[in-house]
Design an enzyme around this catalytic site. Structure first.
Site, short mmCIF file in Angstrom:
data_model
loop_
_atom_site.label_atom_id
_atom_site.label_comp_id
_atom_site.label_asym_id
_atom_site.label_seq_id
_atom_site.Cartn_x
_atom_site.Cartn_y
_atom_site.Cartn_z
NE ARG A 119 -3.63 0.41 2.49
CZ ARG A 119 -3.44 1.34 3.42
NH1 ARG A 119 -2.52 1.20 4.34
NH2 ARG A 119 -4.17 2.43 3.42
CE LYS A 184 2.05 -6.05 5.37
NZ LYS A 184 2.05 -4.72 4.73
NE ARG A 322 -1.64 6.83 22.01
CZ ARG A 322 -2.96 6.96 21.89
NH1 ARG A 322 -3.53 7.05 20.72
NH2 ARG A 322 -3.72 6.99 22.97
#
Length: 323
Positions: A119, A184, A322
């Protein structure tokens, strides 16, 4: 190089002399091919008096084997399966072809991409045999109402295919990532070619890391992405052709259902696998960076973010968790 890779794909040691004899080339040509594979990122072992071996054996991509694993209904709809040794980008190549007929698909895979895309123009890195790099083209008769959520639908289809092969730890990160833990494993890239009035053709790219090797995983980490592969998570790694076919089976079935019913049949599976829900995140979107708590997706696939100013809705953006 492709022929040497195919001989080494079983993960066993092969002497340079035996490879040269089998392939009808010189030992120097074998050595050059091995050096080229290393340059492309393949993790190869060279041992005196034993020869060469791939650290992670990898079944070469075979369109006939992939087609043989497809269901009868899907086989009717897949009009072409190609597997290239090296290509710039499987998505870009399919985009350059004419649209397939409505309700049919062309499938393209590659052992290695010289310009693999993620992306937002990010590079997708994988060595020969180290991943499934797969693209599918599909033409909708009419533009589906929830077309913007297609990436989420394909994510669910990929998740189901992986779990059918015993890979149960996979989760989904909005909008298009497959994760194991916080790392990932793969991703989805959707390219759309549509006319103002008429059919819409989509090219769906799916990348799944099988065995990247420590050096490439470290290189990807330096770019800011924590990646993983199936070799780090499961043993044995499922055969690539069977896994590629499972992805095609799942996606074709998913596209047919999506065309009729939109996102709704997939939303519960997506929510159950949501890696962000309830976590403090930053969303980097066109309007800037928003901070809040991820509250899942709505019925159109938008990310819902709870902030002090209220719940915000995002249809695109990058999300970071976060600490």
């Amino acid at each position: 190089m492709a022929r040497v890779f195919a001989e080494l794909a079983d993960g066993a040691f092969h002497s340079g002399e035996a490879l040269a004899e089998t392939l009808g080339v010189s030992r120097s040509a074998v050595w050059k091919a091995v050096a080229s594979l290393k340059t492309l990122g393949s993790e190869l072992h060279a041992v005196r008096n034993r020869g060469y071996r791939l650290a992670h054996g990898s079944e070469p991509l075979d369109p006939a084997k992939i087609g043989g694993h497809l269901s009868r209904e899907v086989r009717k709809r897949v009009v072409r399966i190609d597997a290239a040794w090296s290509i710039d980008s499987t998505n870009s190549t399919l985009l350059a072809r004419a649209n397939p007929k409505n309700g049919t698909s062309q499938v393209l895979l590659a052992e290695y991409q010289t310009a693999g895309r993620g992306r937002r123009g990010r590079a997708w890195l994988a060595p020969p045999g180290g991943a499934i790099c797969l693209s599918m083209s599909w033409t909708f008769g009419e533009v589906p109402q929830d077309l913007g959520a297609l990436g989420l639908v394909i994510g669910v289809c990929a998740l189901r295919a992986l779990r059918a092969h015993g890979i149960d730890a996979v989760t989904l990160k909005w909008p298009n990532d497959l994760l194991i833990g916080e790392r990932k494993l793969g991703g989805v890239l959707i390219d759309l070619r549509a006319e103002s009035s008429g059919p819409a053709c989509v090219v769906i790219g799916i990348g799944v890391n099988l065995a990247l090797g420590a050096a490439l995983l470290a290189q990807i980490a330096e770019s800011g992405t924590a990646a993983t592969d199936l070799a780090s998570a499961v043993q044995p790694v499922p055969p690539r052709n069977a896994l590629a076919a499972a992805l095609v089976n799942g996606c074709i079935g998913g596209l047919l259902e999506f065309e009729q019913r939109g996102l709704r049949p997939f939303i519960e599976d997506w929510r159950a696998a949501d890696a962000l829900r309830g976590r403090a995140v930053n969303v980097n979107a066109a309007e800037g960076v928003a901070r809040g708590v991820a509250r899942g997706i709505d019925l159109r696939g938008a990310l819902m973010l709870e902030t002090p100013q209220g719940v915000l809705r995002f249809i695109s953006g990058d999300v970071t968790v976060r600490v």
